[in-house]
Design a protein around this motif. Structure first.
Motif, PDB file in Angstrom:
ATOM      1  N   UNK A 260       0.742  -1.029  -0.183  1.00  0.00           N
ATOM      2  CA  UNK A 260      -0.119   0.003   0.543  1.00  0.00           C
ATOM      3  C   UNK A 260       0.395   1.571  -0.505  1.00  0.00           C
ATOM      4  N   UNK A 261       2.028   0.963   0.345  1.00  0.00           N
ATOM      5  CA  UNK A 261       2.868   2.594   0.487  1.00  0.00           C
ATOM      6  C   UNK A 261       3.553   2.328  -0.852  1.00  0.00           C
ATOM      7  N   UNK A 262       2.892   1.888  -2.047  1.00  0.00           N
ATOM      8  CA  UNK A 262       4.299   1.899  -3.128  1.00  0.00           C
ATOM      9  C   UNK A 262       2.783   2.554  -4.052  1.00  0.00           C
ATOM     10  N   UNK A 263       2.908   3.695  -4.562  1.00  0.00           N
ATOM     11  CA  UNK A 263       1.427   3.777  -5.683  1.00  0.00           C
ATOM     12  C   UNK A 263       1.817   3.377  -6.269  1.00  0.00           C
ATOM     13  N   UNK A 264       3.093   3.063  -7.320  1.00  0.00           N
ATOM     14  CA  UNK A 264       3.059   1.914  -8.988  1.00  0.00           C
ATOM     15  C   UNK A 264       1.714   0.585  -8.808  1.00  0.00           C
ATOM     16  N   UNK A 265       2.202   0.498  -7.384  1.00  0.00           N
ATOM     17  CA  UNK A 265       0.881  -1.216  -7.503  1.00  0.00           C
ATOM     18  C   UNK A 265      -0.228  -0.973  -6.814  1.00  0.00           C
ATOM     19  N   UNK A 266      -0.404   0.059  -5.746  1.00  0.00           N
ATOM     20  CA  UNK A 266      -1.476  -0.363  -4.873  1.00  0.00           C
ATOM     21  C   UNK A 266      -2.630  -0.190  -5.260  1.00  0.00           C
ATOM     22  N   UNK A 267      -3.162   0.727  -6.661  1.00  0.00           N
ATOM     23  CA  UNK A 267      -4.062   0.654  -6.541  1.00  0.00           C
ATOM     24  C   UNK A 267      -4.955  -0.266  -6.983  1.00  0.00           C
ATOM     25  N   UNK A 310      -5.290 -13.556  -6.294  1.00  0.00           N
ATOM     26  CA  UNK A 310      -5.032 -14.011  -5.413  1.00  0.00           C
ATOM     27  C   UNK A 310      -4.035 -13.114  -4.725  1.00  0.00           C
ATOM     28  N   UNK A 311      -4.458 -12.056  -4.059  1.00  0.00           N
ATOM     29  CA  UNK A 311      -3.677 -10.773  -3.910  1.00  0.00           C
ATOM     30  C   UNK A 311      -3.814 -11.108  -2.197  1.00  0.00           C
ATOM     31  N   UNK A 312      -1.943 -10.570  -2.440  1.00  0.00           N
ATOM     32  CA  UNK A 312      -1.240 -10.556  -1.272  1.00  0.00           C
ATOM     33  C   UNK A 312      -1.047  -8.852  -0.582  1.00  0.00           C
ATOM     34  N   UNK A 313      -0.716  -8.004   0.652  1.00  0.00           N
ATOM     35  CA  UNK A 313      -1.353  -7.224   0.661  1.00  0.00           C
ATOM     36  C   UNK A 313       0.229  -7.239   1.379  1.00  0.00           C
ATOM     37  N   UNK A 314       1.502  -6.478   0.930  1.00  0.00           N
ATOM     38  CA  UNK A 314       2.201  -6.923   2.493  1.00  0.00           C
ATOM     39  C   UNK A 314       2.275  -5.681   3.174  1.00  0.00           C
ATOM     40  N   UNK A 315       1.976  -5.280   4.737  1.00  0.00           N
ATOM     41  CA  UNK A 315       1.713  -4.548   6.068  1.00  0.00           C
ATOM     42  C   UNK A 315       2.952  -4.079   6.507  1.00  0.00           C
ATOM     43  N   UNK A 316       3.839  -5.024   5.843  1.00  0.00           N
ATOM     44  CA  UNK A 316       5.171  -4.357   6.774  1.00  0.00           C
ATOM     45  C   UNK A 316       5.199  -2.325   6.392  1.00  0.00           C
ATOM     46  N   UNK A 317       6.536  -2.480   7.668  1.00  0.00           N
ATOM     47  CA  UNK A 317       6.562  -0.852   7.521  1.00  0.00           C
ATOM     48  C   UNK A 317       7.667  -0.577   6.499  1.00  0.00           C
ATOM     49  N   UNK A 318       7.321   0.627   5.164  1.00  0.00           N
ATOM     50  CA  UNK A 318       8.284   0.768   4.384  1.00  0.00           C
ATOM     51  C   UNK A 318       8.390   2.106   4.531  1.00  0.00           C
ATOM     52  N   UNK A 319      10.266   2.062   5.263  1.00  0.00           N
ATOM     53  CA  UNK A 319      11.013   2.921   4.949  1.00  0.00           C
ATOM     54  C   UNK A 319      10.670   4.620   3.657  1.00  0.00           C
ATOM     55  N   UNK A 320      10.648   4.044   2.817  1.00  0.00           N
ATOM     56  CA  UNK A 320      10.834   5.135   2.076  1.00  0.00           C
ATOM     57  C   UNK A 320      10.360   4.249   0.638  1.00  0.00           C
ATOM     58  N   UNK A 324       9.851  -0.236  -0.136  1.00  0.00           N
ATOM     59  CA  UNK A 324       8.039  -0.319  -0.748  1.00  0.00           C
ATOM     60  C   UNK A 324       7.991  -0.951  -2.169  1.00  0.00           C
ATOM     61  N   UNK A 325       8.493  -0.360  -2.804  1.00  0.00           N
ATOM     62  CA  UNK A 325       8.958  -1.125  -4.732  1.00  0.00           C
ATOM     63  C   UNK A 325       9.250  -2.305  -4.735  1.00  0.00           C
ATOM     64  N   UNK A 326      10.426  -2.309  -4.023  1.00  0.00           N
ATOM     65  CA  UNK A 326      11.609  -2.805  -4.003  1.00  0.00           C
ATOM     66  C   UNK A 326      10.852  -5.061  -3.992  1.00  0.00           C
TER      67      UNK A 326
END
Length: 328
Positions: A260-267, A310-320, A324-326
């Motif tokens: 969700x912290x990655x605007x490229x894929x969070x849509x 099958x959607x997996x959402x990464x909820x771990x903290x992303x400092x930048x 988030x996109x890596x």
């Protein structure tokens, strides 16, 4: 030229490129029935493509090459890299799982015979120009016009011709996941079936710039109603026949991994929440017809249009953003 090669070779590799420092070394035995194991292996094979290209750029060969452990550790062998015909960079790879090895549970039905993996953008001088041009094609829904996509399709068809599709995987990250998604959609429409692991796939829709939730929901519902009306007026509902491309695509369920912290894929999070909401308000058929209307525009079909996942959402903290996109 020789001096440049020496300088490249002496440049130290980052920790992220070294499997034994940043790879899933805990997977000493792969259980193909375990979803998390499959996810980690797929991500490692994608990372292997990245490191193949880094090895090429740094002129690391033979014992100095850092890429092989990313597939050797899971008993795969590299059949061949996929090379872009414009900048000669390695953008993909075809792997084959070695038979009769001790590390893998071959009684599992979920083990692949072949994996075709694609990397994303590399911000280095050798690759940046070509990769960024393809990123723009993703935004414009024109990736299917690129030679890299055509090479990817040829590679997948070459494996399907040999092995069928029941044990073929696609995997990719970022731009590579866009290629995998596009290839997967098209071979599915042709009646084939492939399993796909897509990390941070680009979501090509401008609605993501809207922050207000209710306004965004209203726009989505209105858009679905308009598209469904257009599809009905054009008679597109006839394409819902059992053997039609829309019905075939509805059976394809790729694995998507988003942050969700990655605007490229969070849509994709809002996209599937909307589809679920339309089902809850008894408007699922309207949404399916609306999607059909968009899917039939083959010349400009939005890349993100898929029916199930099958959607997996990464909820771990992303400092930048980079984290988030890596593909970590």
């Amino acid at each position: 030229m020789e001096e440049n090669k020496v300088k490249r070779q002496e440049k130290p590799a980052s920790e992220r490129q070294v499997f034994f420092l940043s790879g899933p070394t805990h997977l000493t035995a792969v259980d193909w029935n375990n979803f998390n194991h499959r996810r980690s292996v797929a991500a490692s094979l994608v990372q292997g493509v990245y490191i193949l290209e880094h090895d090429r750029q740094q002129n690391r060969q033979d014992s100095q090459a850092l890429a092989p452990p990313w597939w050797d550790s899971f008993d795969f062998r590299l059949i061949r890299p996929l090379v872009d015909d414009v900048d000669n960079s390695i953008f993909g790879a075809i792997y084959e799982l070695k038979p009769f090895t001790s590390k893998c549970n071959y009684s599992a039905q979920n083990a692949p015979d072949y994996v075709i993996a694609f990397r994303g953008t590399i911000n280095k001088s050798d690759t940046m120009s070509r990769d960024l041009k393809l990123d723009i094609r993703c935004v414009r829904n024109r990736l299917h016009e690129s030679s890299r996509y055509q090479l990817a399709m040829q590679a997948v068809h070459s494996i399907i011709d040999v092995a069928g599709t029941s044990r073929v995987w696609l995997a990719g990250h970022s731009l590579g996941s866009a290629i995998s998604l596009l290839v997967g959609k098209n071979v599915t429409k042709m009646g084939y079936s492939v399993e796909a692991y897509l990390f941070n796939p680009p979501f090509s829709a401008s609605i993501q710039i809207i922050k207000e939730g209710k306004l965004k929901d209203g726009i989505r519902i209105t858009t679905s109603l308009v598209k469904a009306g257009l599809a009905a007026a054009k008679g597109h509902h006839r394409s819902l026949r059992p053997d039609g491309p829309f019905t075939l695509l509805s059976k394809w369920v790729p694995y998507l991994f988003v942050n969700p912290a990655d605007p490229i894929c969070s849509g994709y999070i809002g996209y599937f929440e909307h589809r679920k909401k339309m089902e809850e308000i008894q408007a699922g058929k309207i949404e399916r017809i609306a999607t059909l209307n968009s899917l039939l525009k083959s010349d400009s079909e939005p890349l993100h249009l898929i029916l199930s996942a099958n959607l997996t959402i990464n909820l771990s903290k992303s400092p930048d953003f980079k984290r988030a996109h890596g593909i970590h």
